[in-house]
Scaffold this motif. Structure first.
Motif, PDB file in Angstrom:
ATOM      1  N   ARG A   8     -14.309 -12.723 -47.856  1.00  0.00           N
ATOM      2  CA  ARG A   8     -13.078 -13.348 -47.379  1.00  0.00           C
ATOM      3  C   ARG A   8     -13.088 -13.498 -45.860  1.00  0.00           C
ATOM      4  O   ARG A   8     -12.734 -14.546 -45.322  1.00  0.00           O
ATOM      5  CB  ARG A   8     -11.866 -12.511 -47.807  1.00  0.00           C
ATOM      6  N   ARG A   9     -13.501 -12.429 -45.158  1.00  0.00           N
ATOM      7  CA  ARG A   9     -13.555 -12.499 -43.702  1.00  0.00           C
ATOM      8  C   ARG A   9     -14.588 -13.525 -43.240  1.00  0.00           C
ATOM      9  O   ARG A   9     -14.376 -14.212 -42.229  1.00  0.00           O
ATOM     10  CB  ARG A   9     -13.888 -11.127 -43.143  1.00  0.00           C
ATOM     11  N   LEU A  10     -15.692 -13.655 -43.962  1.00  0.00           N
ATOM     12  CA  LEU A  10     -16.725 -14.631 -43.608  1.00  0.00           C
ATOM     13  C   LEU A  10     -16.143 -16.041 -43.606  1.00  0.00           C
ATOM     14  O   LEU A  10     -16.360 -16.811 -42.661  1.00  0.00           O
ATOM     15  CB  LEU A  10     -17.894 -14.544 -44.593  1.00  0.00           C
ATOM     16  N   CYS A  11     -15.400 -16.376 -44.656  1.00  0.00           N
ATOM     17  CA  CYS A  11     -14.788 -17.714 -44.729  1.00  0.00           C
ATOM     18  C   CYS A  11     -13.800 -17.922 -43.586  1.00  0.00           C
ATOM     19  O   CYS A  11     -13.745 -19.011 -42.990  1.00  0.00           O
ATOM     20  CB  CYS A  11     -14.088 -17.890 -46.080  1.00  0.00           C
ATOM     21  N   GLU A  12     -13.025 -16.886 -43.256  1.00  0.00           N
ATOM     22  CA  GLU A  12     -12.072 -16.987 -42.145  1.00  0.00           C
ATOM     23  C   GLU A  12     -12.792 -17.186 -40.817  1.00  0.00           C
ATOM     24  O   GLU A  12     -12.394 -18.027 -39.991  1.00  0.00           O
ATOM     25  CB  GLU A  12     -11.205 -15.722 -42.088  1.00  0.00           C
ATOM     26  N   ASN A  13     -13.861 -16.413 -40.600  1.00  0.00           N
ATOM     27  CA  ASN A  13     -14.613 -16.511 -39.345  1.00  0.00           C
ATOM     28  C   ASN A  13     -15.299 -17.864 -39.201  1.00  0.00           C
ATOM     29  O   ASN A  13     -15.372 -18.421 -38.096  1.00  0.00           O
ATOM     30  CB  ASN A  13     -15.658 -15.395 -39.275  1.00  0.00           C
ATOM     31  N   ILE A  14     -15.802 -18.400 -40.311  1.00  0.00           N
ATOM     32  CA  ILE A  14     -16.436 -19.731 -40.264  1.00  0.00           C
ATOM     33  C   ILE A  14     -15.408 -20.790 -39.883  1.00  0.00           C
ATOM     34  O   ILE A  14     -15.668 -21.654 -39.034  1.00  0.00           O
ATOM     35  CB  ILE A  14     -17.102 -20.061 -41.613  1.00  0.00           C
ATOM     36  N   SER A  15     -14.231 -20.727 -40.497  1.00  0.00           N
ATOM     37  CA  SER A  15     -13.173 -21.697 -40.177  1.00  0.00           C
ATOM     38  C   SER A  15     -12.783 -21.616 -38.709  1.00  0.00           C
ATOM     39  O   SER A  15     -12.612 -22.648 -38.037  1.00  0.00           O
ATOM     40  CB  SER A  15     -11.943 -21.437 -41.052  1.00  0.00           C
ATOM     41  N   THR A  16     -12.642 -20.394 -38.191  1.00  0.00           N
ATOM     42  CA  THR A  16     -12.275 -20.205 -36.782  1.00  0.00           C
ATOM     43  C   THR A  16     -13.359 -20.722 -35.853  1.00  0.00           C
ATOM     44  O   THR A  16     -13.071 -21.388 -34.843  1.00  0.00           O
ATOM     45  CB  THR A  16     -12.009 -18.716 -36.498  1.00  0.00           C
ATOM     46  N   ALA A  17     -14.616 -20.409 -36.176  1.00  0.00           N
ATOM     47  CA  ALA A  17     -15.741 -20.854 -35.332  1.00  0.00           C
ATOM     48  C   ALA A  17     -15.832 -22.376 -35.294  1.00  0.00           C
ATOM     49  O   ALA A  17     -16.086 -22.970 -34.239  1.00  0.00           O
ATOM     50  CB  ALA A  17     -17.042 -20.253 -35.848  1.00  0.00           C
ATOM     51  N   LYS A  18     -15.627 -23.019 -36.426  1.00  0.00           N
ATOM     52  CA  LYS A  18     -15.666 -24.489 -36.473  1.00  0.00           C
ATOM     53  C   LYS A  18     -14.513 -25.081 -35.668  1.00  0.00           C
ATOM     54  O   LYS A  18     -14.689 -26.074 -34.947  1.00  0.00           O
ATOM     55  CB  LYS A  18     -15.604 -24.972 -37.933  1.00  0.00           C
TER      56      LYS A  18
ATOM     57  N   ALA B  19     -27.561 -16.637 -35.883  1.00  0.00           N
ATOM     58  CA  ALA B  19     -26.389 -17.059 -35.107  1.00  0.00           C
ATOM     59  C   ALA B  19     -26.292 -18.572 -35.204  1.00  0.00           C
ATOM     60  O   ALA B  19     -27.214 -19.282 -34.810  1.00  0.00           O
ATOM     61  CB  ALA B  19     -26.515 -16.617 -33.658  1.00  0.00           C
ATOM     62  N   LEU B  20     -25.182 -19.074 -35.738  1.00  0.00           N
ATOM     63  CA  LEU B  20     -24.993 -20.519 -35.889  1.00  0.00           C
ATOM     64  C   LEU B  20     -23.701 -20.940 -35.213  1.00  0.00           C
ATOM     65  O   LEU B  20     -22.713 -20.205 -35.204  1.00  0.00           O
ATOM     66  CB  LEU B  20     -24.953 -20.906 -37.367  1.00  0.00           C
ATOM     67  N   LYS B  21     -23.719 -22.175 -34.683  1.00  0.00           N
ATOM     68  CA  LYS B  21     -22.534 -22.726 -34.040  1.00  0.00           C
ATOM     69  C   LYS B  21     -21.860 -23.717 -34.972  1.00  0.00           C
ATOM     70  O   LYS B  21     -22.412 -24.097 -36.013  1.00  0.00           O
ATOM     71  CB  LYS B  21     -22.910 -23.377 -32.704  1.00  0.00           C
TER      72      LYS B  21
ATOM     73  N   ILE C  68     -23.940 -20.608 -46.567  1.00  0.00           N
ATOM     74  CA  ILE C  68     -25.238 -20.447 -47.242  1.00  0.00           C
ATOM     75  C   ILE C  68     -26.356 -20.215 -46.240  1.00  0.00           C
ATOM     76  O   ILE C  68     -27.152 -19.267 -46.360  1.00  0.00           O
ATOM     77  CB  ILE C  68     -25.537 -21.684 -48.113  1.00  0.00           C
ATOM     78  N   ASP C  69     -26.463 -21.086 -45.229  1.00  0.00           N
ATOM     79  CA  ASP C  69     -27.551 -20.951 -44.248  1.00  0.00           C
ATOM     80  C   ASP C  69     -27.418 -19.677 -43.426  1.00  0.00           C
ATOM     81  O   ASP C  69     -28.427 -19.033 -43.092  1.00  0.00           O
ATOM     82  CB  ASP C  69     -27.574 -22.164 -43.313  1.00  0.00           C
ATOM     83  N   LEU C  70     -26.191 -19.300 -43.078  1.00  0.00           N
ATOM     84  CA  LEU C  70     -25.993 -18.098 -42.270  1.00  0.00           C
ATOM     85  C   LEU C  70     -26.560 -16.874 -42.988  1.00  0.00           C
ATOM     86  O   LEU C  70     -27.313 -16.083 -42.406  1.00  0.00           O
ATOM     87  CB  LEU C  70     -24.500 -17.897 -41.992  1.00  0.00           C
TER      88      LEU C  70
ATOM     89  N   ASP D 253     -31.068 -13.087 -43.962  1.00  0.00           N
ATOM     90  CA  ASP D 253     -31.859 -12.364 -44.964  1.00  0.00           C
ATOM     91  C   ASP D 253     -33.358 -12.562 -44.719  1.00  0.00           C
ATOM     92  O   ASP D 253     -34.152 -11.612 -44.832  1.00  0.00           O
ATOM     93  CB  ASP D 253     -31.469 -12.846 -46.361  1.00  0.00           C
ATOM     94  N   ILE D 254     -33.746 -13.794 -44.371  1.00  0.00           N
ATOM     95  CA  ILE D 254     -35.160 -14.073 -44.047  1.00  0.00           C
ATOM     96  C   ILE D 254     -35.580 -13.262 -42.822  1.00  0.00           C
ATOM     97  O   ILE D 254     -36.677 -12.669 -42.791  1.00  0.00           O
ATOM     98  CB  ILE D 254     -35.358 -15.579 -43.798  1.00  0.00           C
ATOM     99  N   ALA D 255     -34.714 -13.215 -41.813  1.00  0.00           N
ATOM    100  CA  ALA D 255     -35.019 -12.450 -40.603  1.00  0.00           C
ATOM    101  C   ALA D 255     -35.161 -10.964 -40.926  1.00  0.00           C
ATOM    102  O   ALA D 255     -36.001 -10.262 -40.336  1.00  0.00           O
ATOM    103  CB  ALA D 255     -33.929 -12.667 -39.564  1.00  0.00           C
ATOM    104  N   LEU D 256     -34.350 -10.454 -41.875  1.00  0.00           N
ATOM    105  CA  LEU D 256     -34.442  -9.053 -42.273  1.00  0.00           C
ATOM    106  C   LEU D 256     -35.812  -8.759 -42.886  1.00  0.00           C
ATOM    107  O   LEU D 256     -36.456  -7.749 -42.550  1.00  0.00           O
ATOM    108  CB  LEU D 256     -33.335  -8.719 -43.277  1.00  0.00           C
TER     109      LEU D 256
END
Length: 336
Positions: free
Chosen positions: A186-196, A300-302, A309-311, A316-319
């Motif tokens: 839920r927080r992820l969706c909120e943070n994405i909306s705010t960042a956009k 880190a994406l802008k 999905i990409d975030l 995960d790939i970096a991990l």
């Protein structure tokens, strides 16, 4: 008019007066006559009994017995009678009196100013009905309503608290007491909306305890749970802002959301987390360092390229890149 007719008329008046007096003395309604100077001239038997007065005669010609009224109603009664006098209108009032035995009695009184043929105030007629039973029922009903409202308020508060605790429980990991995957989503969706909306970066850290399955096999699940809690607390303590969020993603994996944080800032926070966990010095003989460590992947994406999905996929790939590079390190996602 003949003497006989006058005699008959006088008898009729006398009979009417007698019947009226009989009715007044036997009526359940209390009737009082008060002169313009507010002296009591008459009180019917009903009122005498209600006030437990043994002998009413000493009260006649004396000021209206306001001592039977509590102070608040005493003042109200005086004002009501003054109002009747000034307006020449019939007025009503409900008031409590205290009889000679100390018991409270409620009356509904109608106050009628009576005028003579010259329009001069002759007396007040005060007709009072005992409403003690009704008032007692009203008071009891009011008390019951108050108790019910209090009970409802308490139950409502308890229900609100229970719902609050249920919500917290549904969003909290039972072991580490961090937010769980549901809250993270839920927080992820909120943070994405705010960042956009603000055209800012959002960074995600994927954190995994190195070789934790082997650790559990060697030290047991009880120690494994203790280690999970210690690592979780260390991650939470390493985050610089209240807006940063760490959640237990599952098993030995944790995720960290860093709003308004680019790759450089995310890397610095990730390294702080990694070093703080290593500094806990939780013994692990099969680790290269001899203590529990973590590997961390970062993306880190802008706003323009930011999506859920990409975030996650890139972090995960970096991990896994960090794990492939010997563990106990931090790696940023790279397309290379």
């Amino acid at each position: 008019m003949s003497i006989t007719e006058l005699s008959n008329k006088a008898q009729l008046l006398k009979d009417a007066e007698r019947r009226s007096h009989h009715w007044l003395e036997n009526s359940p309604v209390c009737t009082k006559i008060v002169d313009p100077n507010f002296n009591l001239q008459y009180m019917s038997e009903s009122g005498v009994k209600s006030l437990c007065i043994f002998d009413i005669l000493p009260y006649y010609g004396q000021p209206y017995p306001l001592d039977f009224y509590p102070q608040s109603f005493r003042t109200q009664m005086i004002e009501t009678i003054k109002h009747a006098r000034h307006t020449k209108e019939t007025v009503t009032q409900e008031a409590a009196v205290v009889d000679l035995n100390g018991d409270e009695v409620w009356f509904h009184s109608t106050i009628v100013p009576v005028y003579d043929e010259n329009h001069q105030l002759e007396y007040y007629m005060i007709v009072s009905i005992d409403i003690t039973d009704r008032k007692s029922a009203e008071i009891k009903l009011h008390q019951m309503n108050s108790e019910l409202e209090s009970l409802v308020a308490k139950r409502t508060k308890a229900l609100e608290e229970a719902n609050k605790q249920l919500k917290i429980s549904s969003e909290t990991d039972f072991l580490t007491k961090l937010s769980n995957r549901l809250f993270y989503e839920r927080r992820l969706c909120e943070n994405i909306s705010t960042a956009k909306r603000n055209d800012t970066y959002l960074s995600l850290l994927m954190i995994d305890i190195d070789n934790f399955k082997i650790y559990n096999d060697e030290y047991g699940h009880d120690n494994g749970d203790i280690t999970l809690c210690s690592v979780a607390q260390s991650i939470a303590d390493s985050l610089p802002r209240a807006t940063d969020l760490v959640s237990r993603f599952g098993g030995e994996e944790f995720v960290v959301l860093l709003p308004e944080t680019d790759a450089t800032g995310a890397f610095a926070i990730a390294e702080r987390i990694r070093k703080n966990i290593e500094a806990l010095a939780i013994k692990y003989t099969q680790s290269d360092t001899g203590v529990v460590t973590v590997s961390i992947g970062i993306e880190a994406l802008k706003a323009g390229t930011l999506n859920k999905i990409d975030l996650f996929k890139h972090a995960d790939i970096a991990l896994y890149t960090a794990k492939d590079n010997g563990r106990n390190c931090t790696k940023l996602f790279s397309l290379k």
